[in-house]
Design a protein around this motif. Structure first.
Motif, short mmCIF file in Angstrom:
data_model
loop_
_atom_site.label_atom_id
_atom_site.label_comp_id
_atom_site.label_asym_id
_atom_site.label_seq_id
_atom_site.Cartn_x
_atom_site.Cartn_y
_atom_site.Cartn_z
N PHE A 30 3.73 5.20 -5.73
CA PHE A 30 4.45 5.33 -7.13
C PHE A 30 3.48 4.90 -8.20
O PHE A 30 3.97 5.25 -9.24
CB PHE A 30 5.68 4.65 -6.85
CG PHE A 30 6.67 5.04 -5.95
CD1 PHE A 30 7.22 6.19 -5.87
CD2 PHE A 30 6.83 4.28 -4.74
CE1 PHE A 30 7.85 6.69 -5.01
CE2 PHE A 30 7.47 4.77 -3.86
CZ PHE A 30 8.36 5.93 -3.75
N LEU A 31 2.49 4.22 -8.01
CA LEU A 31 1.44 3.54 -8.84
C LEU A 31 0.08 4.12 -8.91
O LEU A 31 -0.92 3.59 -9.12
CB LEU A 31 1.42 2.20 -8.73
CG LEU A 31 2.70 1.18 -9.09
CD1 LEU A 31 2.57 -0.22 -8.69
CD2 LEU A 31 3.27 1.44 -10.26
N LEU A 32 0.15 5.37 -8.35
CA LEU A 32 -0.95 6.28 -8.13
C LEU A 32 -2.32 5.72 -7.49
O LEU A 32 -3.42 5.86 -7.85
CB LEU A 32 -1.57 6.73 -9.58
CG LEU A 32 -0.59 7.32 -10.30
CD1 LEU A 32 -1.34 7.72 -11.90
CD2 LEU A 32 -0.20 8.88 -9.91
N GLY A 33 -1.81 4.85 -6.49
CA GLY A 33 -2.82 3.99 -5.72
C GLY A 33 -3.59 3.00 -6.30
O GLY A 33 -4.53 2.39 -5.59
N ILE A 34 -3.27 2.52 -7.35
CA ILE A 34 -4.04 1.31 -7.98
C ILE A 34 -3.73 0.00 -7.17
O ILE A 34 -4.96 -0.51 -7.08
CB ILE A 34 -3.63 1.12 -9.56
CG1 ILE A 34 -3.94 2.28 -10.42
CG2 ILE A 34 -3.85 0.02 -9.99
CD1 ILE A 34 -3.35 2.28 -11.58
N PRO A 35 -2.65 -0.46 -6.83
CA PRO A 35 -2.62 -1.40 -5.94
C PRO A 35 -3.69 -1.40 -4.59
O PRO A 35 -4.10 -2.37 -4.03
CB PRO A 35 -1.28 -1.63 -5.60
CG PRO A 35 -0.45 -0.93 -5.95
CD PRO A 35 -1.32 0.20 -6.75
N ASN A 36 -3.75 -0.11 -4.06
CA ASN A 36 -4.39 0.17 -2.91
C ASN A 36 -5.99 -0.25 -3.17
O ASN A 36 -6.63 -0.57 -2.12
CB ASN A 36 -4.22 1.55 -2.47
CG ASN A 36 -2.94 1.85 -2.30
OD1 ASN A 36 -1.99 1.77 -3.29
ND2 ASN A 36 -2.50 2.49 -1.15
N SER A 38 0.84 -1.13 -0.01
CA SER A 38 -0.02 -0.08 0.10
C SER A 38 0.78 1.25 -0.08
O SER A 38 0.55 2.32 -0.81
CB SER A 38 -0.84 -0.03 1.21
OG SER A 38 -1.82 -1.00 0.98
N PHE A 39 1.74 1.10 0.68
CA PHE A 39 2.75 2.39 0.75
C PHE A 39 3.36 2.60 -0.55
O PHE A 39 3.47 3.95 -0.99
CB PHE A 39 3.97 2.08 1.77
CG PHE A 39 3.51 2.87 3.41
CD1 PHE A 39 3.65 3.79 3.43
CD2 PHE A 39 3.24 1.85 4.37
CE1 PHE A 39 3.39 4.76 4.74
CE2 PHE A 39 2.65 2.27 5.53
CZ PHE A 39 2.82 3.55 5.76
N PHE A 40 3.87 1.63 -1.09
CA PHE A 40 4.56 1.72 -2.57
C PHE A 40 3.50 2.05 -3.74
O PHE A 40 3.98 2.42 -4.77
CB PHE A 40 5.13 0.47 -3.02
CG PHE A 40 6.57 0.42 -2.15
CD1 PHE A 40 7.45 1.42 -2.10
CD2 PHE A 40 6.74 -0.50 -1.09
CE1 PHE A 40 8.73 1.33 -1.49
CE2 PHE A 40 7.92 -0.77 -0.32
CZ PHE A 40 9.15 0.19 -0.76
N GLY A 41 2.13 1.86 -3.24
CA GLY A 41 0.95 2.15 -4.11
C GLY A 41 1.28 3.69 -4.48
O GLY A 41 0.64 4.17 -5.73
#
Length: 177
Positions: free
Chosen positions: A72-78, A67-70
């Motif tokens: 860098f991916l504009l929150g998509i994994p979140n 979630s924290f690294f999300g």
């Protein structure tokens, strides 16, 4: 270490953080309620047989880090993490309610959820920071305060780490009674 200044001159950073929390909380509520309403034949056991507090902590911390690294991916994994976790939590809550009662369901989930849910909310909200920071950058034409957000993210990382330790302990030992 200097204290974090939450009284920004233009309050843009504070608005960005609040918006990221509101996004996370809104999505959590929606998918929890969907899971609760669409629950199927969930079989509830009171045991997490074979899972230690360490196993649970590693799982929770892994989810928090994704979630924290999300960010860098504009929150998509979140979004996927919220859908999976809170749809399932709503489903489980409904099954607990049928098995134990409404109060029993709250007791079962609150024992560890009081620590684990804030950890998920915090880590997911960090994943949405970049979206809102970029939006405010475009709207306000002011630079993004990287130093401020970096300090904030590090503090939230430490907080979620501590919350995940406590949640894992309660989940492993309370549910295994």
């Amino acid at each position: 270490m200097e204290p974090m200044n939450y009284t920004c001159e233009n309050k843009t950073e504070k608005k960005v953080i609040v918006l990221s929390y509101l996004t996370s909380l809104s999505l959590i509520i929606v998918f929890f309620l969907l899971g609760y309403q669409i629950r199927g034949e969930t079989i509830i056991t009171d045991s997490l047989t074979g899972y230690t507090a360490y196993d649970i902590f590693i799982h929770n911390q892994f989810i928090s880090l994704i979630s924290f690294f999300g960010v860098f991916l504009l929150g998509i994994p979140n979004l996927f993490i919220i859908i999976m976790n809170f749809f399932e939590l709503g489903n489980i809550f409904g099954a607990y309610q049928e098995t134990y009662s409404l109060i029993g369901a709250f007791q079962k989930i609150a024992s560890y959820g009081i620590f684990e849910i804030p950890s998920i909310v915090i880590s997911n909200s960090v994943g949405y920071l970049l979206i809102y920071a970029l939006y405010h950058r475009v709207v306000s034409q002011k630079k993004i305060n990287i130093k401020y957000y970096s300090k904030y993210i590090i503090k939230m990382l430490v907080l979620t780490f501590l919350l995940n330790i406590i949640a894992a302990y309660f989940e492993a030992f309370y549910l295994n009674k």
